[in-house]
Motif scaffolding. Structure first.
Motif, PDB file in Angstrom:
ATOM      1  N   TYR A 292       0.863  -1.225  -0.008  1.00 31.73           N
ATOM      2  CA  TYR A 292       0.038  -0.046   0.135  1.00 31.73           C
ATOM      3  C   TYR A 292       0.869   1.314  -0.001  1.00 31.73           C
ATOM      4  CZ  TYR A 292      -3.695  -3.279   1.297  1.00 31.73           C
ATOM      5  OH  TYR A 292      -4.566  -4.407   1.354  1.00 31.73           O
ATOM      6  N   SER A 293       0.422   2.354  -0.549  1.00 33.01           N
ATOM      7  CA  SER A 293       1.226   3.754  -0.589  1.00 33.01           C
ATOM      8  C   SER A 293       0.108   4.843  -0.128  1.00 33.01           C
ATOM      9  CB  SER A 293       1.637   4.008  -1.953  1.00 33.01           C
ATOM     10  OG  SER A 293       0.666   4.215  -3.073  1.00 33.01           O
ATOM     11  N   CYS A 294       0.683   5.763   0.507  1.00 32.29           N
ATOM     12  CA  CYS A 294      -0.053   7.022   0.828  1.00 32.29           C
ATOM     13  C   CYS A 294       0.911   8.112   0.031  1.00 32.29           C
ATOM     14  CB  CYS A 294       0.016   7.265   2.276  1.00 32.29           C
ATOM     15  SG  CYS A 294      -0.669   8.754   2.853  1.00 32.29           S
ATOM     16  N   GLU A 295      -0.131   8.802  -0.723  1.00 37.65           N
ATOM     17  CA  GLU A 295       0.505   9.845  -1.559  1.00 37.65           C
ATOM     18  C   GLU A 295      -0.112  11.199  -1.039  1.00 37.65           C
ATOM     19  OE1 GLU A 295      -0.353   8.996  -5.618  1.00 37.65           O
ATOM     20  OE2 GLU A 295       0.670   7.110  -5.579  1.00 37.65           O
ATOM     21  N   ALA A 296       0.876  12.438  -1.066  1.00 40.15           N
ATOM     22  CA  ALA A 296       0.707  13.734  -0.874  1.00 40.15           C
ATOM     23  C   ALA A 296       0.719  14.466  -2.129  1.00 40.15           C
ATOM     24  CB  ALA A 296       1.499  14.139   0.319  1.00 40.15           C
ATOM     25  N   MET A 297      -0.356  15.473  -2.238  1.00 38.15           N
ATOM     26  CA  MET A 297      -0.298  16.308  -3.374  1.00 38.15           C
ATOM     27  C   MET A 297      -0.189  17.694  -2.911  1.00 38.15           C
ATOM     28  SD  MET A 297      -0.765  14.387  -6.152  1.00 38.15           S
ATOM     29  CE  MET A 297      -1.501  15.609  -7.392  1.00 38.15           C
ATOM     30  N   HIS A 298       0.792  18.634  -3.446  1.00 35.20           N
ATOM     31  CA  HIS A 298       0.833  19.833  -3.215  1.00 35.20           C
ATOM     32  C   HIS A 298       1.418  20.753  -4.223  1.00 35.20           C
ATOM     33  CE1 HIS A 298       2.505  23.304  -0.826  1.00 35.20           C
ATOM     34  NE2 HIS A 298       1.569  22.764   0.290  1.00 35.20           N
ATOM     35  N   LEU A 306       4.279  13.457  -3.404  1.00 34.58           N
ATOM     36  CA  LEU A 306       5.128  12.480  -2.366  1.00 34.58           C
ATOM     37  C   LEU A 306       4.591  11.195  -2.100  1.00 34.58           C
ATOM     38  CD1 LEU A 306       6.777  15.327  -0.324  1.00 34.58           C
ATOM     39  CD2 LEU A 306       8.009  14.059  -2.103  1.00 34.58           C
ATOM     40  N   TYR A 307       5.089  10.171  -1.892  1.00 34.38           N
ATOM     41  CA  TYR A 307       4.582   8.975  -1.570  1.00 34.38           C
ATOM     42  C   TYR A 307       5.431   8.172  -0.731  1.00 34.38           C
ATOM     43  CZ  TYR A 307       7.223   6.662  -5.294  1.00 34.38           C
ATOM     44  OH  TYR A 307       8.124   6.416  -6.216  1.00 34.38           O
ATOM     45  N   THR A 308       4.744   7.457   0.003  1.00 33.63           N
ATOM     46  CA  THR A 308       5.612   6.388   0.954  1.00 33.63           C
ATOM     47  C   THR A 308       4.854   4.830   0.927  1.00 33.63           C
ATOM     48  OG1 THR A 308       6.286   8.103   2.444  1.00 33.63           O
ATOM     49  CG2 THR A 308       6.339   5.709   3.394  1.00 33.63           C
ATOM     50  N   ASN A 309       5.713   3.864   0.766  1.00 38.29           N
ATOM     51  CA  ASN A 309       4.868   2.565   0.651  1.00 38.29           C
ATOM     52  C   ASN A 309       5.174   1.718   1.871  1.00 38.29           C
ATOM     53  OD1 ASN A 309       4.481   2.829  -2.326  1.00 38.29           O
ATOM     54  ND2 ASN A 309       6.563   2.395  -2.741  1.00 38.29           N
ATOM     55  N   ILE A 310       4.252   0.719   1.873  1.00 40.95           N
ATOM     56  CA  ILE A 310       4.160  -0.193   3.259  1.00 40.95           C
ATOM     57  C   ILE A 310       3.806  -1.440   2.685  1.00 40.95           C
ATOM     58  CG2 ILE A 310       1.759   0.422   4.014  1.00 40.95           C
ATOM     59  CD1 ILE A 310       2.616  -0.067   6.757  1.00 40.95           C
ATOM     60  N   THR A 311       4.509  -2.646   3.143  1.00 37.63           N
ATOM     61  CA  THR A 311       4.329  -3.959   2.748  1.00 37.63           C
ATOM     62  C   THR A 311       3.869  -4.810   3.978  1.00 37.63           C
ATOM     63  OG1 THR A 311       5.769  -3.804   0.932  1.00 37.63           O
ATOM     64  CG2 THR A 311       5.018  -6.073   1.457  1.00 37.63           C
ATOM     65  N   LEU A 312       2.691  -5.338   3.992  1.00 33.18           N
ATOM     66  CA  LEU A 312       2.454  -6.276   5.090  1.00 33.18           C
ATOM     67  C   LEU A 312       3.279  -7.416   5.260  1.00 33.18           C
ATOM     68  CD1 LEU A 312      -1.493  -6.019   4.722  1.00 33.18           C
ATOM     69  CD2 LEU A 312      -0.142  -4.769   5.838  1.00 33.18           C
TER      70      LEU A 312
END
Length: 507
Positions: A292-298, A306-312
């Motif tokens: 999964y990833s969380c993305e920031a728009m600006h 900008l995005y950051t990933n996470i793997t279970l």
């Protein structure tokens, strides 16, 4: 880089205020006439003559005021990174002034003051509370003196350019987030009375947000995963979104909206932070290794996001640390913290147990990353186990702690062990001493026996005569043989025999 936005409808921003001394002047004039002419008839005639004149004076005085010509009333500037001081672009706020109904002469300018309206964060993080105006800079034209306020330490960072003919410019050398908000300029002139006017300018300082950070938590009660994404230090706040980037996802790259909570709030530093939380039920087999990833728009981001990933993933073997002492050297009466850490996503839930006994707090289990034992005693010794579990697996690790009793006190278990050790040591010492004494006695006995034997062999009667020059060898051999063949003779017999043999040899 400086961006300016100008509202055409507000290109001219006059803020007029009437001269406050006009009313007082009229009152003084009327009182003077009344004192001069006490009779009502004479006063009436004088008022009929002077009232039109007073009306003209009032009309002329009322048309005198000060107008402020504000340039763009909205400024926008980007806050630069700390490592880019050479690229700083100054911001100049324009608030020129002019006279309405009269002409500004040299010496009419009294003072110019710049204010910054300060706002504080409300109780819920997104409400603003007005904290009033704070003086940034004051210019006294009569003394040609500039003084700075203590608010936000603007001295050395702001500069003013003023002329008596109407120029008023405030320059901020390097804008930051604390400069964001409403600025007020106030101008005061004197010409037959004091004339004041003020205008407001809004300065927007935009700041680039940080890269999103993600934390995933496992909820054992509902077997759900809650993932939180935060991006801070932006102005305006970024727009966050959650995505499922699992490679074998049949739906491809999928945006997540179910049970998602998005909110922006202003931090105490003045930046606008953003947070987004999603929560969903997890399947042990299907969701393992999902990404999964969380993305920031600006608007200030070069790639717009900008995005950051996470793997279970499954949890790793827990690592237990005991602080601030070693596991086997903990003083009595101190506080001890047992810390358990393990890898894995979502973050594991840590459960503490004491093998074979209850925990020092009287509970069977304790949930948390840190287990604190207050005022540790020797009864708290034992083996402590930490289990790290998330939605996919449980893994455990254990450690033992040994409490060191203070001087003058002993632990019962340690005392029993010490007694056994001392008994063995004492037995070894006593046995060694006895063996050494016996060996010494044997050596002494042997030495005494040898000494007596040598003494017996070397003893002769107290009779001495010079022996003959030649003695037969056979006699010596005979004597030796006699000596060896008759060892059981007494000393007296031996002495008599030797004496007889000596006599025979002399004859």
């Amino acid at each position: 880089m400086l961006y300016q936005e100008k509202d055409e409808s507000a290109a001219e921003f006059p803020c007029e205020r009437r001269g406050r001394s006009v009313g007082k002047t009229l009152q003084t004039f009327v009182a003077l006439i009344y004192r001069r002419y006490k009779k009502p008839a004479a006063l009436k005639m004088r008022l009929i003559v002077f009232l039109p004149l007073l009306a003209l004076v009032h009309t002329a005085a009322s048309q005198q005021s000060v107008a402020l010509d504000v340039g763009p009333i909205n400024y926008r500037v980007n806050e630069l990174e700390p490592e880019e001081p050479e690229q700083a672009t100054p911001v100049t706020l324009t608030c020129d002034f002019s006279a309405v109904g009269w002409t500004i002469q040299e010496g009419n300018l009294e003072e110019i003051t710049w204010w910054k309206e300060d706002w504080d964060i409300g109780e819920h993080g997104y409400e603003w509370e007005d904290r009033g105006r704070h003086e940034v800079l004051n210019y006294n034209a009569q003394r040609n003196l500039i003084s700075y306020g203590t608010f936000n330490n603007y001295e050395g960072r702001v500069n003013i350019q003023v002329t008596e003919m109407g120029q008023n410019r405030l320059t901020i050398s390097r804008a930051n987030i604390r400069d964001n908000g409403t600025w007020v300029c106030e101008v005061e002139l004197f010409s037959g009375g004091r004339h004041r006017a003020e205008a407001t300018i809004y300065l927007e300082v935009r700041a680039k947000p940080t890269r999103p950070t993600i934390r995933a938590f496992y909820l054992p009660e509902t077997r759900e995963v809650m993932m939180m994404c935060n991006s801070t230090d932006g102005n305006p706040g970024p727009t966050l979104s959650w995505w499922n980037n699992t490679l074998d996802n049949p739906r491809g790259r999928e945006q997540l909206f179910v049970d998602a909570l998005f909110r922006n709030y202003t931090s105490i530093t003045g930046y606008e932070d953003a947070g987004a939380t999603i929560r969903f039920r997890i399947d042990e087999e299907r969701n393992l290794n999902d990404r999964y990833s969380c993305e920031a728009m600006h608007p200030l981001l070069f790639e717009r996001r900008l995005y950051t990933n996470i793997t279970l993933a499954r949890p790793g073997i827990p690592e237990i640390r005991v602080s601030p002492y070693m596991e086997n050297n903990i003083p009595v009466g101190k506080d001890v913290v047992l810390e358990c850490r393990a890898s894995g996503q979502p973050e594991p839930v840590y459960v503490w147990r004491r093998i074979g006994q209850m925990l020092p707090n009287g509970q069977e289990t304790f949930v948390g990353e840190h287990l604190t034992i207050y005022d540790v005693q020797t009864s708290d010794e034992g083996r402590y186990e930490c289990t790290a579990q998330n939605a996919f697996e449980e893994r455990s690790s254990a450690t033992s702690i040994i409490v060191r009793a203070p001087e003058g006190e002993t632990n019962e278990v340690e005392l029993q062990v010490d007694d056994r050790v001392d008994a063995l040591l004492r037995a070894k010492i006593i046995g060694g001493v006895i063996g050494a004494v016996l060996a010494l006695v044997v050596v002494i006995v042997l030495v005494v026996i040898a000494f007596h034997l040598l003494k017996r062999r070397g003893t002769t009667p107290n009779v001495y005569k010079e022996p003959a020059q030649s003695q037969p060898i056979t006699a010596e051999v005979t004597n030796l043989e006699i000596e060896m063949e008759a060892p059981e003779t007494t000393p007296k017999e031996k002495e008599a025999a030797e004496y007889a043999a000596l006599k025979d040899s002399e004859a």
